[in-house]
Motif scaffolding. Structure first.
Motif, PDB file in Angstrom:
ATOM      1  N   HIS A 172       2.581  -0.551  11.671  1.00 33.62           N
ATOM      2  CA  HIS A 172       1.283   0.260  11.455  1.00 33.62           C
ATOM      3  C   HIS A 172       1.037  -0.336  10.053  1.00 33.62           C
ATOM      4  O   HIS A 172      -0.188  -0.803   9.946  1.00 33.62           O
ATOM      5  CB  HIS A 172       1.403   1.761  11.409  1.00 33.62           C
ATOM      6  N   VAL A 173       1.817  -0.640   9.104  1.00 31.25           N
ATOM      7  CA  VAL A 173       1.541  -0.900   7.757  1.00 31.25           C
ATOM      8  C   VAL A 173       1.164  -2.208   7.835  1.00 31.25           C
ATOM      9  O   VAL A 173       0.399  -3.035   7.047  1.00 31.25           O
ATOM     10  CB  VAL A 173       2.804  -0.622   6.792  1.00 31.25           C
ATOM     11  N   HIS A 175      -0.024  -4.377  10.142  1.00 26.93           N
ATOM     12  CA  HIS A 175      -1.429  -4.655  10.773  1.00 26.93           C
ATOM     13  C   HIS A 175      -2.773  -3.900   9.791  1.00 26.93           C
ATOM     14  O   HIS A 175      -3.606  -4.616   9.368  1.00 26.93           O
ATOM     15  CB  HIS A 175      -1.642  -4.309  12.110  1.00 26.93           C
ATOM     16  N   GLY A 176      -2.129  -2.607   9.340  1.00 28.07           N
ATOM     17  CA  GLY A 176      -3.157  -1.835   8.699  1.00 28.07           C
ATOM     18  C   GLY A 176      -3.463  -2.437   7.441  1.00 28.07           C
ATOM     19  O   GLY A 176      -4.636  -2.036   6.802  1.00 28.07           O
ATOM     20  N   PHE A 177      -2.596  -2.780   6.480  1.00 22.25           N
ATOM     21  CA  PHE A 177      -2.760  -3.442   5.188  1.00 22.25           C
ATOM     22  C   PHE A 177      -3.716  -4.572   5.142  1.00 22.25           C
ATOM     23  O   PHE A 177      -4.702  -4.539   4.679  1.00 22.25           O
ATOM     24  CB  PHE A 177      -1.559  -3.709   4.407  1.00 22.25           C
ATOM     25  N   TRP A 178      -3.670  -5.404   6.178  1.00 26.63           N
ATOM     26  CA  TRP A 178      -4.446  -6.607   6.300  1.00 26.63           C
ATOM     27  C   TRP A 178      -5.907  -6.252   6.794  1.00 26.63           C
ATOM     28  O   TRP A 178      -6.900  -6.587   6.242  1.00 26.63           O
ATOM     29  CB  TRP A 178      -3.817  -7.670   7.290  1.00 26.63           C
ATOM     30  N   ALA A 179      -6.004  -5.211   7.694  1.00 29.42           N
ATOM     31  CA  ALA A 179      -7.067  -4.748   8.440  1.00 29.42           C
ATOM     32  C   ALA A 179      -7.989  -4.066   7.065  1.00 29.42           C
ATOM     33  O   ALA A 179      -9.124  -4.030   6.870  1.00 29.42           O
ATOM     34  CB  ALA A 179      -6.824  -3.809   9.327  1.00 29.42           C
ATOM     35  N   ALA A 180      -7.408  -3.404   6.340  1.00 28.21           N
ATOM     36  CA  ALA A 180      -7.988  -2.664   5.349  1.00 28.21           C
ATOM     37  C   ALA A 180      -8.501  -3.375   4.135  1.00 28.21           C
ATOM     38  O   ALA A 180      -9.664  -3.328   3.658  1.00 28.21           O
ATOM     39  CB  ALA A 180      -6.725  -1.569   4.526  1.00 28.21           C
TER      40      ALA A 180
END
Length: 223
Positions: A172-173, A175-180
């Motif tokens: 989750h982190v 992909h999520g960090f890059w997406a954020a």
């Protein structure tokens, strides 16, 4: 204006990004605090007590901790609601599958939805286990978090639940960090590699740091 922003897809993605980064900051601090368990029961229990006395005497006992909890609950709710509504909006805009096959997404991207559900269920279990003691094994001891942690990870199911959730967290982190970063305008062609590297490193460190605790109990390093 707030309602207009919230109703837009860009607004919901921004809420997801900001709430996600708030939770990420908490996770880093939480992981570092968890690692104090390797310094013994006295050190770990003292740290847990200190969390409840932050801000004294200006703040009363546990006020700061409850403020942190309120912010975290708000972040989790905002993140989950935004994710759900964006998912429903995407399905409504594309009720049928694409005729042409698209490029295969990364494993982390394809598991974001299930990962989020797993983490949501884990948060509930984790609170009932180590905060309220409702589902805790071995008899919950108020004010003795070290022993409570050892009790939890002395059971096979406690380890399975925790490690599974931490693996989901890592994905989750990642992909999520890059997406954020993309949502908040930090991404660019020149910074993409650095952002992806940072996301990978954060995901790896968080996963390894959290899993180190149950592994420490299972191997007898923490007992």
């Amino acid at each position: 204006m707030a309602r207009t922003v919230w109703d837009s897809s860009v607004g919901k993605k921004t809420v997801m990004a900001v709430s996600g980064l708030i939770m990420l900051g908490y996770l880093v601090v939480h992981m570092l605090g968890n690692l104090k368990i390797f310094f013994g029961a006295g050190e770990f229990n003292h740290y847990a007590h200190w969390l409840r006395t932050i801000g004294e005497p200006f703040l009363h006992y546990e006020w700061a901790l409850w403020l942190i909890r309120v912010v975290l609950v708000a972040a989790v709710v905002a993140h989950a609601v935004s994710a759900y509504q964006l998912s429903r909006r995407d399905l409504k805009a594309r009720p049928s599958k694409y005729v042409h096959t698209r490029r295969r997404a990364s494993y982390a991207t394809r598991t974001m939805r299930w990962g989020g559900i797993i983490l949501g269920l884990f948060i509930v279990w984790h609170i009932l286990d180590l905060t309220t003691g409702t589902v805790h094994s071995g008899g919950f001891q108020e004010g003795r978090p070290y022993q409570n942690v050892v009790d939890t990870f002395s059971t096979w199911y406690g380890n399975v639940i925790y490690i599974t959730a931490m693996l989901a967290l890592g994905l989750h982190v990642r992909h999520g960090f890059w997406a954020a970063a993309q949502t908040l305008g930090a991404g660019s062609r020149t910074r993409d590699r650095a952002l992806k590297t940072t996301a990978n490193v954060l995901a790896l460190l968080l996963t390894a740091g959290f899993i180190a605790v149950p592994v420490g109990v299972m191997t007898g390093v923490v007992s």
